[in-house]
Design an enzyme around this catalytic site. Sequence first.
Site, PDB file in Angstrom:
ATOM      1  N   VAL A  85      75.320 -29.065 -23.668  1.00  0.00           N
ATOM      2  CA  VAL A  85      73.867 -29.131 -24.140  1.00  0.00           C
ATOM      3  C   VAL A  85      73.549 -27.741 -24.382  1.00  0.00           C
ATOM      4  CG1 VAL A  85      71.682 -29.918 -23.106  1.00  0.00           C
ATOM      5  CG2 VAL A  85      73.685 -31.226 -22.694  1.00  0.00           C
ATOM      6  N   LYS A  86      72.869 -27.826 -25.482  1.00  0.00           N
ATOM      7  CA  LYS A  86      72.427 -26.387 -25.953  1.00  0.00           C
ATOM      8  C   LYS A  86      71.051 -26.166 -25.420  1.00  0.00           C
ATOM      9  CE  LYS A  86      73.335 -25.177 -30.211  1.00  0.00           C
ATOM     10  NZ  LYS A  86      73.073 -25.202 -31.629  1.00  0.00           N
ATOM     11  N   ILE A  87      70.679 -24.964 -24.743  1.00  0.00           N
ATOM     12  CA  ILE A  87      69.271 -24.807 -24.133  1.00  0.00           C
ATOM     13  C   ILE A  87      69.000 -23.439 -24.420  1.00  0.00           C
ATOM     14  CG2 ILE A  87      68.332 -24.701 -21.673  1.00  0.00           C
ATOM     15  CD1 ILE A  87      70.171 -26.458 -20.731  1.00  0.00           C
TER      16      ILE A  87
END
Length: 218
Positions: A85-87
């Site tokens: 998950v890119k945050i």
Amino acid sequence: MKYMVDSADVRAIKKINEYYPISGVTTNPSLVFEAGRDLKTLIREIREIIGPEKMLHVQTLSLKAKDIVAEAGRIVDFAGPNTYVKIPVTPEGMKAIMAVKAQGIGVTATAIFTPQQALMAATAGADFVAPYINRLDNIAVNGVEIAGQIADLLRTAGSPCEVLAASFNNIEQIHMTSLHGVGVVTISPKMFEKIIYHPLTDIAVEDFVAKGKDLYNI
Ligand code: E4P
């Protein structure tokens, strides 16, 4: 070098996956917007193309930590195994990175423009940190140098976090990034075509075919 394709174009991803040794796919909301497709449907199709073993990096859109964490859970549900998950590395993002990691979900800290943002994200538990090379070059900061500094800092700290350099506009940026000890790059489908192109290679192949065509009876 691990190569990722930075795209939400299903046809392009399918082609790149067939022709090049990619480790996975990265996407972001702008790429999803360009594709004009519903995220969940799109991500399921990309997963179908690359299979369960390659990495798929999907970005969250929420701004508050608790919403990012909830969104991360939903993303891994439909994107399957080997999803990161890119945050973005905002304060809320940093808080979310720690919480998402505590749930055992892979994280790529993104929208990184300084080595200290990367170091903080790695300390928070991010598996990958993504500096934006071309966007740095566009503001007269040497993106390659920044990515190199991040790689050095992580090595010195003994961090397992990897640098996943993103935002490339030419092959020189990719070449210099690899010379600076960065292990993962994510590049557009068009860039894959350019990265190995050389006219002398084509001329050499034409010559081989002309000379060997009547003799290779195999
Ligand atoms: C990937 O993680 C980034 O979102 C992307 O590479 C940014 O690239 P751009 O600067 O070409 O939009």
